[in-house]
Design a protein around this motif. Sequence first.
Motif, PDB file in Angstrom:
ATOM      1  N   ALA A 137     -11.363   0.707   4.064  1.00  0.00           N
ATOM      2  CA  ALA A 137     -11.656   2.085   3.679  1.00  0.00           C
ATOM      3  C   ALA A 137     -10.929   2.414   2.391  1.00  0.00           C
ATOM      4  CB  ALA A 137     -11.217   3.047   4.782  1.00  0.00           C
ATOM      5  N   LEU A 138     -11.624   3.153   1.516  1.00  0.00           N
ATOM      6  CA  LEU A 138     -11.023   3.713   0.314  1.00  0.00           C
ATOM      7  C   LEU A 138     -10.995   5.226   0.485  1.00  0.00           C
ATOM      8  CD1 LEU A 138     -13.084   1.713  -2.343  1.00  0.00           C
ATOM      9  CD2 LEU A 138     -10.810   1.135  -1.481  1.00  0.00           C
ATOM     10  N   THR A 139      -9.843   5.838   0.267  1.00  0.00           N
ATOM     11  CA  THR A 139      -9.725   7.279   0.463  1.00  0.00           C
ATOM     12  C   THR A 139      -8.458   7.773  -0.227  1.00  0.00           C
ATOM     13  OG1 THR A 139      -9.804   9.023   2.151  1.00  0.00           O
ATOM     14  CG2 THR A 139      -8.510   7.051   2.683  1.00  0.00           C
ATOM     15  N   CYS A 140      -8.117   9.028  -0.016  1.00  0.00           N
ATOM     16  CA  CYS A 140      -6.894   9.566  -0.608  1.00  0.00           C
ATOM     17  C   CYS A 140      -5.681   9.097   0.205  1.00  0.00           C
ATOM     18  CB  CYS A 140      -6.954  11.088  -0.665  1.00  0.00           C
ATOM     19  SG  CYS A 140      -6.821  11.889   0.949  1.00  0.00           S
ATOM     20  N   PRO A 141      -4.491   9.071  -0.376  1.00  0.00           N
ATOM     21  CA  PRO A 141      -3.305   8.595   0.334  1.00  0.00           C
ATOM     22  C   PRO A 141      -3.036   9.320   1.648  1.00  0.00           C
ATOM     23  CG  PRO A 141      -2.844   8.716  -1.999  1.00  0.00           C
ATOM     24  CD  PRO A 141      -4.192   9.358  -1.802  1.00  0.00           C
ATOM     25  N   ALA A 142      -3.239  10.627   1.699  1.00  0.00           N
ATOM     26  CA  ALA A 142      -2.962  11.374   2.927  1.00  0.00           C
ATOM     27  C   ALA A 142      -3.890  10.959   4.047  1.00  0.00           C
ATOM     28  CB  ALA A 142      -3.094  12.879   2.661  1.00  0.00           C
ATOM     29  N   MET A 143      -5.174  10.784   3.735  1.00  0.00           N
ATOM     30  CA  MET A 143      -6.125  10.329   4.747  1.00  0.00           C
ATOM     31  C   MET A 143      -5.792   8.912   5.191  1.00  0.00           C
ATOM     32  SD  MET A 143      -9.070  11.334   6.334  1.00  0.00           S
ATOM     33  CE  MET A 143     -10.067  12.377   5.255  1.00  0.00           C
ATOM     34  N   ALA A 144      -5.449   8.059   4.232  1.00  0.00           N
ATOM     35  CA  ALA A 144      -5.125   6.669   4.549  1.00  0.00           C
ATOM     36  C   ALA A 144      -3.898   6.581   5.458  1.00  0.00           C
ATOM     37  CB  ALA A 144      -4.887   5.882   3.262  1.00  0.00           C
ATOM     38  N   ALA A 145      -2.913   7.424   5.222  1.00  0.00           N
ATOM     39  CA  ALA A 145      -1.694   7.408   6.042  1.00  0.00           C
ATOM     40  C   ALA A 145      -2.028   7.726   7.496  1.00  0.00           C
ATOM     41  CB  ALA A 145      -0.680   8.405   5.496  1.00  0.00           C
ATOM     42  N   GLY A 146      -2.903   8.708   7.711  1.00  0.00           N
ATOM     43  CA  GLY A 146      -3.306   9.044   9.068  1.00  0.00           C
ATOM     44  C   GLY A 146      -4.046   7.904   9.745  1.00  0.00           C
ATOM     45  N   LEU A 147      -4.906   7.223   8.978  1.00  0.00           N
ATOM     46  CA  LEU A 147      -5.668   6.107   9.551  1.00  0.00           C
ATOM     47  C   LEU A 147      -4.751   4.930   9.877  1.00  0.00           C
ATOM     48  CD1 LEU A 147      -8.879   6.152   7.348  1.00  0.00           C
ATOM     49  CD2 LEU A 147      -8.491   7.181   9.588  1.00  0.00           C
ATOM     50  N   ARG A 148      -3.773   4.666   9.027  1.00  0.00           N
ATOM     51  CA  ARG A 148      -2.828   3.586   9.330  1.00  0.00           C
ATOM     52  C   ARG A 148      -2.016   3.907  10.575  1.00  0.00           C
ATOM     53  NH1 ARG A 148      -2.648   2.848   3.643  1.00  0.00           N
ATOM     54  NH2 ARG A 148      -1.123   4.520   3.412  1.00  0.00           N
ATOM     55  N   ALA A 149      -1.701   5.195  10.775  1.00  0.00           N
ATOM     56  CA  ALA A 149      -0.904   5.596  11.932  1.00  0.00           C
ATOM     57  C   ALA A 149      -1.627   5.306  13.248  1.00  0.00           C
ATOM     58  CB  ALA A 149      -0.551   7.080  11.847  1.00  0.00           C
ATOM     59  N   ILE A 150      -2.959   5.410  13.225  1.00  0.00           N
ATOM     60  CA  ILE A 150      -3.721   5.208  14.458  1.00  0.00           C
ATOM     61  C   ILE A 150      -4.290   3.790  14.564  1.00  0.00           C
ATOM     62  CG2 ILE A 150      -6.000   5.940  13.595  1.00  0.00           C
ATOM     63  CD1 ILE A 150      -6.427   7.435  16.204  1.00  0.00           C
ATOM     64  N   SER A 151      -4.073   2.959  13.550  1.00  0.00           N
ATOM     65  CA  SER A 151      -4.617   1.606  13.542  1.00  0.00           C
ATOM     66  C   SER A 151      -4.013   0.751  14.654  1.00  0.00           C
ATOM     67  CB  SER A 151      -4.358   0.929  12.190  1.00  0.00           C
ATOM     68  OG  SER A 151      -5.055   1.577  11.161  1.00  0.00           O
ATOM     69  N   THR A 152      -4.814  -0.180  15.160  1.00  0.00           N
ATOM     70  CA  THR A 152      -4.319  -1.139  16.146  1.00  0.00           C
ATOM     71  C   THR A 152      -3.314  -2.065  15.478  1.00  0.00           C
ATOM     72  OG1 THR A 152      -6.464  -1.125  17.264  1.00  0.00           O
ATOM     73  CG2 THR A 152      -4.984  -2.979  17.749  1.00  0.00           C
ATOM     74  N   PRO A 153      -2.103  -2.230  16.049  1.00  0.00           N
ATOM     75  CA  PRO A 153      -1.127  -3.136  15.447  1.00  0.00           C
ATOM     76  C   PRO A 153      -1.692  -4.551  15.298  1.00  0.00           C
ATOM     77  CG  PRO A 153      -0.089  -1.783  17.127  1.00  0.00           C
ATOM     78  CD  PRO A 153      -1.560  -1.535  17.229  1.00  0.00           C
ATOM     79  N   PHE A 154      -1.492  -5.137  14.134  1.00  0.00           N
ATOM     80  CA  PHE A 154      -1.984  -6.484  13.831  1.00  0.00           C
ATOM     81  C   PHE A 154      -3.495  -6.595  14.090  1.00  0.00           C
ATOM     82  CE2 PHE A 154       2.364  -6.806  15.614  1.00  0.00           C
ATOM     83  CZ  PHE A 154       3.038  -7.162  14.447  1.00  0.00           C
ATOM     84  N   GLY A 155      -4.216  -5.532  13.719  1.00  0.00           N
ATOM     85  CA  GLY A 155      -5.635  -5.453  14.063  1.00  0.00           C
ATOM     86  C   GLY A 155      -6.536  -6.369  13.280  1.00  0.00           C
ATOM     87  N   VAL A 156      -6.079  -6.882  12.131  1.00  0.00           N
ATOM     88  CA  VAL A 156      -6.883  -7.802  11.333  1.00  0.00           C
ATOM     89  C   VAL A 156      -6.201  -9.161  11.350  1.00  0.00           C
ATOM     90  CG1 VAL A 156      -7.924  -8.272   9.084  1.00  0.00           C
ATOM     91  CG2 VAL A 156      -7.633  -5.903   9.861  1.00  0.00           C
ATOM     92  N   ASN A 157      -6.894 -10.161  11.887  1.00  0.00           N
ATOM     93  CA  ASN A 157      -6.229 -11.459  12.085  1.00  0.00           C
ATOM     94  C   ASN A 157      -5.939 -12.162  10.763  1.00  0.00           C
ATOM     95  OD1 ASN A 157      -8.294 -13.742  11.520  1.00  0.00           O
ATOM     96  ND2 ASN A 157      -9.460 -12.291  12.770  1.00  0.00           N
TER      97      ASN A 157
END
Length: 357
Positions: free
Chosen positions: A234-254
């Motif tokens: 995803a490409l977005t603004c830093p504030a939106m990206a921070a929220g998405l990283r907070a809810i991301s599954t840990p180690f979600g991309v192998n």
Amino acid sequence: MENADQMWFRPEVLSLPAYVPGKKGSRDDVIKLASNETPFPALPQVQAVIAACAGDLNRYPDMYAGQLVSDIAAFCEWPDDGIVVGNGSTAIIEKILQAVVTPGGEVVLPWRSFEAYPIAIQSAGGVSVKVPLRHDGGHDLRAMVGAITSNTRAILLCSPNNPTGVSLTHTEVQAFLAEVPPTIPVILDEAYIDFVEMADKVNSRELLLAYENLVVLHTFSKAYGLAGLRCGYALTCPAMAAGLRAISTPFGVNALAQAAASAALRSQPLVREQVEVIKAERTKFVAALKVQGWNVPDSQANFLWLALGKHSAMFEELCNEEGVTVRRFGSEGVRVSVAEPRGSLRVLRALQRLRQA
């Protein structure tokens, strides 16, 4: 225990529609045109990096995919802190909706569009507000603006649209975003953007600079040929990206997906060459369809849409007999991937037989 699932799961989970994957075919000689995959094998640099990384799979991957994010930032000319990598772009959509949709909150989307959208919305506890496509298979953006209410929590756009292939123009999207309240996230799914060849193509970077509520999604599953590894961003603004990283599954991309995606980005000449092959085959395929008397939407993707209505099931069976699998959407129509020329010829034979039936 009778009806035990009704005690365990939320009602919206129990009533989720099932995602239908493209069929592979029952014979080795069957050509699969049901899932919009690239017909080319994995890129040489991708194969090499996967082999080199195989010995390190006992270790966890980089949780935030730092190297891949850096490579994407350079390629897209976008800051690292505005990039979020996920297990395919679909997984990112799921996370965005989980983060912003309140119970019963509405998500406005075009329909018909990507089948995973209503599933992700309902899983997040939201309600799909499906806005019918225009007759040409494109988004009815005026109607989508009219569908926005005080209960709207997000908006989904799909360009080129799956399964019709019709793409939005930059002018259309810019005007649409200007009318959407900045409190509502707009998710622009550009899974097939690499195949677009049209005037006024969407310049998502320009739009991202102007609208902080915009999230643009790209995937490595299509033009880059990494469907088997699942990686998107995803490409977005830093504030939106921070929220998405907070809810991301840990180690979600192998680890293999991260390394392979970076290698794919470094393979631009070959990727562009393969994309041009698909676009050329698309042009020939459409021309052959017109000769047979079929009208299809102006697809800017690596697939075509045949609105066959009640004849859809018969056409799917004829394709099976010709040795090719396609993706049928009930009694609405059939989506056919553009891939091997042999596959296109088999589809054309099936359509000719349908004409004669």
